[in-house]
Design an enzyme around this catalytic site. Structure first.
Site, PDB file in Angstrom:
ATOM      1  N   SER A 191       0.763  -1.215   0.009  1.00  0.00           N
ATOM      2  CA  SER A 191       0.132  -0.029  -0.080  1.00  0.00           C
ATOM      3  C   SER A 191       1.077   1.284   0.138  1.00  0.00           C
ATOM      4  CB  SER A 191      -0.875   0.168   1.162  1.00  0.00           C
ATOM      5  OG  SER A 191      -1.660   1.159   1.519  1.00  0.00           O
ATOM      6  N   TYR A 198      -2.279  -0.423  10.418  1.00  0.00           N
ATOM      7  CA  TYR A 198      -2.380  -0.727   9.145  1.00  0.00           C
ATOM      8  C   TYR A 198      -1.010  -0.583   8.378  1.00  0.00           C
ATOM      9  CZ  TYR A 198      -3.975  -1.372   4.336  1.00  0.00           C
ATOM     10  OH  TYR A 198      -3.927  -1.624   2.937  1.00  0.00           O
TER      11      TYR A 198
END
Length: 285
Positions: A135, A148
Site C-alpha cells: 500500500s 495498518y
C-alpha cells in the site's frame, strides 16, 4: 476440443472475493492463465467463477487451508502467487487493543508469509514470481492508521529480504503499492472508528476525538479520488507478466507522488503534509 487447466500456467490469488482480488483474477484469466482464486465463502466463489477462474476456500490464517495449497497446485506450472488478502486497521496507537494489532498482522503479514513459504518450492521449480500487495501506507504512515501502516511496512521489508534470497534461484519478488482504489474495504472505515471510539477513556477522547471524526471523511475522499479495481488489476497483471518486472509498481498518481516524496522530504515535512491532509476533515469548531 476442450482446453484443460492442466495445460495452462497457474496463478494463485488470495483475497479474491471482491475488489482488487476479484478483478485481478478475471484480468489474469483473460490473459490466458488458470487462476486459483482464494475466497472466504462459497457464495463469494460462485460470484466470481468464470472460465479460467477456479475459486476455492482459503483463509490465509488457517494452517490447514495453507497446508493444502501444494496439493491444489500439484505438478502444474505455478507462474505467480499474488498475496492480496488484507484487512484494514484504524485507531490511535494508544487506543487500539493489542488483539486488534495481532489480527491485522496475522492477515496482512503472517498469512502472506505462510502462503509464500508453502508455495516457494513450486515457484522455484517454475521460476515463477511472488507479487505482494502492499500500500501507499507501506511507505507513508499517518495518524490513526498506525496498525495498518505497520503491517504494510513489515510486508515491504519482508519482500525486500525475499527478493534477495530468491533472485539467485530465478524467482522474482514484486511489491505493488496502491493509493486510493475503489473497493469495499473503504466502507469499513466508520465501523472501525465506532469500534475504537467505544474503547476510549475520557482523556483519550479529548486527545483523539477530532482525529477519529476526521478518518471516515478522509478514507471516503481518498477512495473517491482513486482508481477502479479493474485499473489496479491491470498493473498487478503487468507484475505477473512483464518479462523483467520492476521490484515495485505504484497504482494511482497519489501513490506515485507520495512514495517519491518519502525519499526526499524530511520527517517533519512529511508530518505536516499528513496533518494538512487529515486536517481538512476535522470538526470545524
Amino acid at each position: 476440443m476442450t482446453t484443460s487447466s492442466e495445460n495452462q500456467e497457474l496463478v494463485v490469488v488470495t483475497g479474491a472475493s471482491t475488489g482488487m482480488g476479484a478483478a485481478t483474477a478475471h484480468e489474469l484469466a483473460r490473459r490466458g492463465f488458470h487462476v486459483l482464486a482464494g475466497v472466504r465463502r462459497e457464495a463469494d466463489g460462485e460470484a466470481i467463477r468464470t472460465a479460467g477462474v477456479e475459486p476455492f476456500i482459503l483463509d490465509i490464517t488457517d494452517p490447514e487451508h495453507v497446508a493444502a495449497l501444494p496439493s491444489l497446485v500439484g505438478n502444474r506450472t505455478l507462474r505467480a502467487v499474488v498475496n492480496n488478502a488484507g484487512v484494514g486497521g484504524i485507531g490511535p496507537v494508544e487506543v487500539l487493543p493489542l488483539d486488534d494489532w495481532r489480527r491485522i498482522f496475522e492477515v496482512n503479514l503472517f498469512g502472506h508469509i505462510a502462503v509464500t513459504k508453502t508455495l516457494t518450492p513450486s515457484l522455484v521449480r517454475s521460476r515463477g514470481r511472488i507479487v505482494n500487495i502492499s500500500s501507499l501506507n507501506g511507505k507513508f504512515a499517518m495518524a490513526g492508521y498506525g496498525s495498518y501502516s505497520a503491517s504494510k511496512f513489515a510486508l515491504e521489508a519482508t519482500s525486500d529480504a525475499l527478493r534477495q534470497e530468491l533472485t539467485p534461484h530465478g524467482v522474482h519478488v514484486v511489491v505493488i503499492e496502491p493509493g486510493g482504489v475503489k473497493t469495499a474495504m473503504a466502507g469499513h472505515g466508520p465501523a472501525g472508528v465506532d469500534h475504537v471510539a467505544g474503547k476510549m477513556t475520557r482523556d483519550q477522547s479529548a486527545r483523539y476525538g477530532g482525529l477519529l471524526h476526521a478518518i471516515p471523511g478522509h478514507v471516503a475522499a481518498f477512495t473517491a479520488a482513486g482508481v477502479t479495481s479493474e485499473v489496479a488489476a491491470r498493473t498487478i497483471a503487468r507484475a505477473v507478466t512483464d518479462r523483467r518486472p520492476r521490484t515495485r509498481y505504484t497504482i494511482g498518481r497519489p501513490a506515485a507522488v507520495l512514495t517519491r516524496l518519502t525519499r526526499i522530504l524530511p520527517d517533519r515535512a512529511l508530518d505536516r503534509l499528513a496533518a494538512a491532509d487529515l486536517g481538512r476533515h476535522y470538526p470545524s469548531a
